[in-house]
Design a protein around this motif. Structure first.
Motif, PDB file in Angstrom:
ATOM      1  N   UNK A  92      14.966 -64.412  97.022  1.00 20.86           N
ATOM      2  CA  UNK A  92      15.773 -65.390  96.292  1.00 20.86           C
ATOM      3  C   UNK A  92      16.391 -66.404  97.256  1.00 20.86           C
ATOM      4  N   UNK A 106      14.326 -52.260  97.709  1.00 22.35           N
ATOM      5  CA  UNK A 106      13.812 -53.237  96.740  1.00 22.35           C
ATOM      6  C   UNK A 106      14.846 -54.340  96.505  1.00 22.35           C
ATOM      7  N   UNK A 139      14.533 -58.393  97.085  1.00 26.37           N
ATOM      8  CA  UNK A 139      14.769 -59.352  95.988  1.00 26.37           C
ATOM      9  C   UNK A 139      15.727 -60.442  96.432  1.00 26.37           C
ATOM     10  N   UNK A 140      16.782 -60.026  97.126  1.00 22.67           N
ATOM     11  CA  UNK A 140      17.793 -60.998  97.540  1.00 22.67           C
ATOM     12  C   UNK A 140      17.259 -61.921  98.634  1.00 22.67           C
ATOM     13  N   UNK A 189      14.982 -59.558  86.887  1.00 23.11           N
ATOM     14  CA  UNK A 189      16.035 -58.596  87.199  1.00 23.11           C
ATOM     15  C   UNK A 189      16.010 -57.418  86.213  1.00 23.11           C
ATOM     16  N   UNK A 221      22.863 -55.021  92.177  1.00 27.39           N
ATOM     17  CA  UNK A 221      21.476 -54.634  91.897  1.00 27.39           C
ATOM     18  C   UNK A 221      21.315 -53.112  91.888  1.00 27.39           C
ATOM     19  N   UNK A 252      23.717 -63.823  90.960  1.00 27.81           N
ATOM     20  CA  UNK A 252      22.584 -63.631  91.860  1.00 27.81           C
ATOM     21  C   UNK A 252      21.718 -64.892  91.886  1.00 27.81           C
ATOM     22  N   UNK A 253      22.081 -65.893  92.677  1.00 28.07           N
ATOM     23  CA  UNK A 253      21.295 -67.128  92.727  1.00 28.07           C
ATOM     24  C   UNK A 253      19.858 -66.825  93.164  1.00 28.07           C
ATOM     25  N   UNK A 254      18.897 -67.426  92.496  1.00 26.80           N
ATOM     26  CA  UNK A 254      17.497 -67.253  92.880  1.00 26.80           C
ATOM     27  C   UNK A 254      16.827 -66.029  92.278  1.00 26.80           C
ATOM     28  N   UNK A 281      17.838 -49.542  97.251  1.00 24.89           N
ATOM     29  CA  UNK A 281      18.352 -50.459  98.277  1.00 24.89           C
ATOM     30  C   UNK A 281      17.260 -51.339  98.889  1.00 24.89           C
ATOM     31  N   UNK A 283      28.554 -60.054  89.016  1.00 25.06           N
ATOM     32  CA  UNK A 283      28.150 -60.788  90.219  1.00 25.06           C
ATOM     33  C   UNK A 283      27.041 -61.792  89.913  1.00 25.06           C
ATOM     34  N   UNK A 323      13.570 -68.881  98.166  1.00 25.74           N
ATOM     35  CA  UNK A 323      12.717 -69.396  97.096  1.00 25.74           C
ATOM     36  C   UNK A 323      12.963 -70.871  96.781  1.00 25.74           C
ATOM     37  N   UNK A 351      26.347 -58.414  96.032  1.00 27.82           N
ATOM     38  CA  UNK A 351      25.088 -58.632  95.311  1.00 27.82           C
ATOM     39  C   UNK A 351      24.180 -57.407  95.414  1.00 27.82           C
TER      40      UNK A 351
END
Lengths: 250, 206
Positions: B184, B176, B180-181, A103, B167, A95-97, B174, A93, B187, B163
């Motif tokens: 992002x 965290x 993060x997403x 990560x 992760x 993961x933009x950004x 979950x 997958x 950002x 996504x």
């Protein structure tokens, strides 16, 4: 001496939506062994790997999975990962950004916290990262980019393998790792897997082709057809398959 | 610290200033050859910006992130007037909504008949984290010139489950992974100096 069992799947049934894909699958993988699952398209190979990892789109309707003697199906995906399960995805997958280095650091520290260790500092992180990145041709530039974004098919597969080497799981599932890899990349990735073969770690390779098994030689091969394991044997089974295809099993 | 103030950074003629945003909004004129950059972080209330691109080669980039929690009601209004030909504008808006928050984005692009060779774009995306929250996007394009480039798009949805799973499959819990997403997601749009306020908001709401 009998080896300790790492993963035990008993009579597993799983659905996607209304459709049953796994229809009573049983499989036992002892510690330190490499098992391969081969099977025609649509036999449920990828479903099996996703169910083990805990993908929310798959519903388990029966059976059991024990990992190190614990009920794996009762765990969330992150608990499974931190207990030692790793799935190298067929289609990783994007993961933009989310920067790749951040990560990796977040994943590693999540595992350390789960195990009761303190977070790794920047120096420790780089020490762990550098040699593994070098072995797989993961460049500094790739580590700066967002996870899998703008990566070629081969780079994505290398990054999956790199994550596996970096996180040091006990049970590694490689879902069609050979698809989309040229022969040099296949060799690099296989070598990274082979150096990880140890007495406490097991692998499940999912593949269509015999080719991968020339590079990563399995202890056992299982044939999967229509949601079940229909035959098991040593590596010579792959040669038989190459010759005759799956016709005999249908 | 409790975040209540909306923050807005404006860079024009190479000078950056922080602007206090009142509900009447801002009106900015960009003369020929000049460039305006505006980056805003909005927590509550109405945020309204009107820009007039007054001469050839005038440019503006308006970016805004709105974070709507609890019962807040956010209205984001961008209005760009391409007064002259050969002018360029970009509107980028990202929103995160939780609880019972409501938000709307109204983005207007005006290109009169004589303003040829303009390039205008507008993009809005929002992540809605609760069933009780709601968001509306109202693009208004008043384009009368025929030789222009204009693009707009809006997407509203929940966090990407694939996504999130990716992760989590790497051991990230979950909550965290979700943060993060979300970080992002905003950002790329936001000035770096705002990051700490985003983190603070996430700690409280997400």
């Amino acid at each position: 001496m009998t080896k300790e069992t790492l993963l035990e799947i008993k009579d597993l049934h799983a659905c996607v939506g209304e459709k049953e894909i796994l229809k009573g699958l049983s499989l036992t993988i002892p510690m330190g062994e490499v098992h391969a699952i081969m099977g025609p398209n649509g036999s449920g190979k990828s479903t099996l790997s996703n169910v083990i990892a805990g993908h929310p789109a798959y519903e388990v309707t029966g059976g059991q999975i024990l990992f190190k003697g614990q009920d794996l199906l009762a765990m969330t995906p992150d608990e499974r990962a931190n207990s030692g399960v790793f799935l190298a995805f067929q289609y990783p997958t994007e993961l933009p950004g989310v920067g790749t280095a951040l990560f990796l650091k977040t994943a590693l520290n999540a595992k350390r916290r789960f195990q009761g260790f303190p977070d790794l500092d920047a120096v420790g992180f780089m020490k762990r990262l550098k040699p593994r990145a070098q072995a797989l041709g993961i460049t500094d530039d790739m580590l700066k980019r967002p996870v899998n974004v703008g990566f070629s098919g081969g780079e994505k597969k290398k990054l999956e393998t790199f994550q596996m080497a970096f996180l040091e799981p006990d049970f590694c599932i490689l879902d069609e790792m050979d698809s989309g890899l040229d022969i040099d990349a296949l060799r690099t990735v296989s070598e990274a897997v082979n150096v990880m073969r140890e007495a406490h770690r097991s692998f499940l390779l999912i593949t269509h082709y015999q080719r991968l098994l020339d590079y990563i030689v399995p202890d056992y091969i299982h044939i999967m057809v229509n949601g079940r394991i229909v035959d098991s044997g040593d590596k010579t089974l792959a040669l038989k398959l190459e010759e005759k295809g799956y016709e005999d099993y249908k | 610290m409790k975040i209540t103030n909306n923050l807005c950074l404006i860079t024009q003629d190479g000078q950056t200033k922080t602007v206090n945003v009142s509900s009447e909004g801002l009106r900015l004129v960009v003369p020929d050859g000049k460039e305006l950059n505006l980056s805003a972080l909005v927590f509550d209330g109405t945020f309204s910006v009107r820009v007039v691109l007054a001469g050839a080669e005038a440019k503006c980039r308006l970016s805004c992130v709105y974070l709507s929690g609890r019962k807040s009601e956010n209205k984001i209004r961008f209005d760009v007037q391409h007064q002259a030909g050969n002018t360029y504008s970009e509107q980028i808006v990202r929103g995160i909504l939780t609880d019972r928050a409501k938000a709307s984005f109204e983005g207007t692009i005006r290109i009169p008949k004589d303003s040829q060779k303009c390039d205008a774009s507008q993009n809005h995306r929002a992540v809605v984290l609760s069933d009780a929250a709601s968001v509306t996007a109202i693009p208004e394009l008043e384009i009368y010139a025929d030789d222009v480039k204009c693009a707009h798009g809006s997407a509203i949805g929940s966090l990407d489950k694939t996504q999130l799973f990716y992760l989590m499959s790497r051991g990230v819990p979950a909550d965290v992974a979700k943060k993060m997403l979300l970080r992002a997601f905003v950002r790329d749009v936001l000035d770096d100096s705002f990051e700490k306020y985003v983190d603070e908001w996430m700690g409280e709401h997400a």
